[in-house]
Design a protein around this motif. Structure first.
Motif, PDB file in Angstrom:
ATOM      1  N   SER A  48      -1.833 -15.332 -16.555  1.00 14.17           N
ATOM      2  CA  SER A  48      -1.527 -15.530 -15.142  1.00 14.17           C
ATOM      3  C   SER A  48      -2.700 -15.115 -14.267  1.00 14.17           C
ATOM      4  O   SER A  48      -3.478 -14.229 -14.610  1.00 14.17           O
ATOM      5  CB  SER A  48      -0.295 -14.710 -14.752  1.00 14.17           C
ATOM      6  OG  SER A  48       0.820 -15.123 -15.496  1.00 14.17           O
ATOM      7  N   SER A  49      -2.820 -15.755 -13.126  1.00 19.15           N
ATOM      8  CA  SER A  49      -3.835 -15.381 -12.141  1.00 19.15           C
ATOM      9  C   SER A  49      -3.581 -13.964 -11.649  1.00 19.15           C
ATOM     10  O   SER A  49      -2.440 -13.508 -11.560  1.00 19.15           O
ATOM     11  CB  SER A  49      -3.779 -16.350 -10.955  1.00 19.15           C
ATOM     12  OG  SER A  49      -4.482 -15.838  -9.853  1.00 19.15           O
ATOM     13  N   LYS A  50      -4.643 -13.247 -11.331  1.00 18.28           N
ATOM     14  CA  LYS A  50      -4.500 -11.886 -10.819  1.00 18.28           C
ATOM     15  C   LYS A  50      -3.741 -11.860  -9.497  1.00 18.28           C
ATOM     16  O   LYS A  50      -3.169 -10.846  -9.126  1.00 18.28           O
ATOM     17  CB  LYS A  50      -5.879 -11.248 -10.648  1.00 18.28           C
ATOM     18  CG  LYS A  50      -6.593 -10.962 -11.964  1.00 18.28           C
ATOM     19  CD  LYS A  50      -7.919 -10.262 -11.724  1.00 18.28           C
ATOM     20  CE  LYS A  50      -8.619  -9.951 -13.035  1.00 18.28           C
ATOM     21  NZ  LYS A  50      -9.930  -9.275 -12.812  1.00 18.28           N
ATOM     22  N   ASN A  51      -3.765 -12.968  -8.785  1.00 14.01           N
ATOM     23  CA  ASN A  51      -3.093 -13.021  -7.487  1.00 14.01           C
ATOM     24  C   ASN A  51      -1.627 -13.448  -7.599  1.00 14.01           C
ATOM     25  O   ASN A  51      -0.935 -13.534  -6.598  1.00 14.01           O
ATOM     26  CB  ASN A  51      -3.829 -13.996  -6.560  1.00 14.01           C
ATOM     27  CG  ASN A  51      -5.237 -13.530  -6.240  1.00 14.01           C
ATOM     28  OD1 ASN A  51      -5.465 -12.337  -6.085  1.00 14.01           O
ATOM     29  ND2 ASN A  51      -6.172 -14.464  -6.153  1.00 14.01           N
ATOM     30  N   ARG A  52      -1.183 -13.740  -8.819  1.00 12.45           N
ATOM     31  CA  ARG A  52       0.185 -14.216  -8.996  1.00 12.45           C
ATOM     32  C   ARG A  52       1.168 -13.057  -8.954  1.00 12.45           C
ATOM     33  O   ARG A  52       0.899 -11.970  -9.454  1.00 12.45           O
ATOM     34  CB  ARG A  52       0.299 -14.958 -10.330  1.00 12.45           C
ATOM     35  CG  ARG A  52       1.678 -15.534 -10.587  1.00 12.45           C
ATOM     36  CD  ARG A  52       1.643 -16.524 -11.721  1.00 12.45           C
ATOM     37  NE  ARG A  52       0.903 -17.718 -11.349  1.00 12.45           N
ATOM     38  CZ  ARG A  52       0.577 -18.676 -12.205  1.00 12.45           C
ATOM     39  NH1 ARG A  52       0.907 -18.576 -13.463  1.00 12.45           N
ATOM     40  NH2 ARG A  52      -0.092 -19.732 -11.798  1.00 12.45           N
ATOM     41  N   ARG A  53       2.315 -13.291  -8.356  1.00 15.13           N
ATOM     42  CA  ARG A  53       3.361 -12.277  -8.267  1.00 15.13           C
ATOM     43  C   ARG A  53       4.093 -12.199  -9.598  1.00 15.13           C
ATOM     44  O   ARG A  53       4.596 -13.193 -10.096  1.00 15.13           O
ATOM     45  CB  ARG A  53       4.327 -12.625  -7.134  1.00 15.13           C
ATOM     46  CG  ARG A  53       3.672 -12.602  -5.763  1.00 15.13           C
ATOM     47  CD  ARG A  53       4.483 -13.342  -4.710  1.00 15.13           C
ATOM     48  NE  ARG A  53       5.856 -12.888  -4.656  1.00 15.13           N
ATOM     49  CZ  ARG A  53       6.899 -13.667  -4.929  1.00 15.13           C
ATOM     50  NH1 ARG A  53       6.725 -14.929  -5.278  1.00 15.13           N
ATOM     51  NH2 ARG A  53       8.124 -13.198  -4.850  1.00 15.13           N
ATOM     52  N   LEU A  54       4.149 -10.994 -10.162  1.00 16.20           N
ATOM     53  CA  LEU A  54       4.720 -10.801 -11.484  1.00 16.20           C
ATOM     54  C   LEU A  54       5.726  -9.662 -11.473  1.00 16.20           C
ATOM     55  O   LEU A  54       5.756  -8.847 -10.564  1.00 16.20           O
ATOM     56  CB  LEU A  54       3.620 -10.455 -12.499  1.00 16.20           C
ATOM     57  CG  LEU A  54       2.410 -11.373 -12.607  1.00 16.20           C
ATOM     58  CD1 LEU A  54       1.332 -10.699 -13.444  1.00 16.20           C
ATOM     59  CD2 LEU A  54       2.808 -12.697 -13.226  1.00 16.20           C
ATOM     60  N   PHE A  55       6.555  -9.609 -12.520  1.00 16.65           N
ATOM     61  CA  PHE A  55       7.303  -8.393 -12.824  1.00 16.65           C
ATOM     62  C   PHE A  55       7.217  -8.191 -14.328  1.00 16.65           C
ATOM     63  O   PHE A  55       6.984  -9.132 -15.087  1.00 16.65           O
ATOM     64  CB  PHE A  55       8.760  -8.465 -12.346  1.00 16.65           C
ATOM     65  CG  PHE A  55       9.590  -9.535 -12.999  1.00 16.65           C
ATOM     66  CD1 PHE A  55      10.206  -9.320 -14.222  1.00 16.65           C
ATOM     67  CD2 PHE A  55       9.773 -10.765 -12.376  1.00 16.65           C
ATOM     68  CE1 PHE A  55      10.986 -10.304 -14.819  1.00 16.65           C
ATOM     69  CE2 PHE A  55      10.548 -11.754 -12.960  1.00 16.65           C
ATOM     70  CZ  PHE A  55      11.159 -11.525 -14.184  1.00 16.65           C
ATOM     71  N   SER A  56       7.369  -6.956 -14.758  1.00 17.05           N
ATOM     72  CA  SER A  56       7.202  -6.640 -16.172  1.00 17.05           C
ATOM     73  C   SER A  56       8.444  -5.958 -16.726  1.00 17.05           C
ATOM     74  O   SER A  56       9.276  -5.436 -15.982  1.00 17.05           O
ATOM     75  CB  SER A  56       5.982  -5.739 -16.384  1.00 17.05           C
ATOM     76  OG  SER A  56       6.152  -4.514 -15.693  1.00 17.05           O
ATOM     77  N   VAL A  57       8.550  -5.979 -18.057  1.00 15.92           N
ATOM     78  CA  VAL A  57       9.643  -5.318 -18.768  1.00 15.92           C
ATOM     79  C   VAL A  57       9.023  -4.441 -19.847  1.00 15.92           C
ATOM     80  O   VAL A  57       8.131  -4.885 -20.577  1.00 15.92           O
ATOM     81  CB  VAL A  57      10.598  -6.345 -19.408  1.00 15.92           C
ATOM     82  CG1 VAL A  57      11.688  -5.636 -20.206  1.00 15.92           C
ATOM     83  CG2 VAL A  57      11.218  -7.240 -18.341  1.00 15.92           C
TER      84      VAL A  57
END
Length: 226
Positions: A84-93
């Motif tokens: 994913s792009s560094k600017n993309r909004r993510l969430f982690s588990v």
């Protein structure tokens, strides 16, 4: 996980078999090399479900399967999700949910809604400090990174819709998540039913117990263990 998977309903439109399989054996490039048996064990499903799940991922954004030959002359596959792009909004588990066997014991509907719950979760220091008795004893510069749980108060209709399940299936899904230490009901906060979503499970399952279960379910050799 990129949030647009939830927002654009890519997640909701996946078959349940695809939602169940989580490819956590990835390198820095997002490429994964697990066997179907390994995926089955970690996901708590059959190898047939894994095959169906992998087929269901075809066409999913950023997913790619590549066939290759091993050094021993066997056909194998690499599964990749484009970084994913560094600017993309993510969430982690946390991997602790998978390594500890918690994910493998969830019902299919619980696996379907969990990432949707993560997407809609939020955090507030004032509410958190009221619920966690020890929070005010140590207040770091950035308390968020030391938190033990997030909050969720999303509408049931939205959770069901964005997870691709029916609203009547939610009760069973929530019960499974509670039983396996993913969430806990708080009560009413500002008039809304509110839940804790734990950053890591408070309890995981002993490897010996998990290994006994998988040996009964799968034709595994002695060296395939949690």
């Amino acid at each position: 996980m990129p949030r647009f998977y939830i927002e654009k309903k890519f997640w909701a439109n996946l078959p349940s078999s695809s939602k169940a399989i989580i490819l956590k054996h990835s390198n820095a490039d997002g490429v994964s090399f697990p066997s179907q048996l390994t995926i089955a064990i970690l996901a708590g499903v059959t190898e047939k479900t894994v095959r169906d799940g992998l087929a269901g991922l075809e066409g999913f954004p950023e997913y790619k399967r590549t066939r290759y030959y091993t050094n021993r002359g066997h056909i194998a596959y690499k599964y990749a999700i484009t970084p994913s792009s560094k600017n993309r909004r993510l969430f982690s588990v946390s991997h602790a949910f998978f390594n500890g066997g918690n994910w493998s014991l969830l019902t299919p509907t619980a696996k379907s809604i969990y990432f949707t719950l993560k997407h809609y979760s939020w955090w507030d220091w004032l509410i958190y400090s009221e619920l966690d008795e020890g929070a005010n004893l140590f207040i770091p510069e950035n308390p968020y990174i030391y938190r033990e749980f997030d909050f969720l108060d999303a509408d049931c209709e939205i959770i069901a819709e964005m997870s691709g399940i029916t609203k009547k299936s939610l009760r069973e899904a929530y019960q499974s998540l509670i039983k396996n230490y993913f969430i806990e009901y708080i009560g009413k906060v500002d008039g809304r039913d509110t839940w804790k979503l734990f950053v890591q499970p408070s309890t995981t399952y002993k490897p010996n117990w998990l290994n006994d279960k998988l040996k009964k379910r799968y034709a595994v050799s002695e060296n395939i263990t949690y």
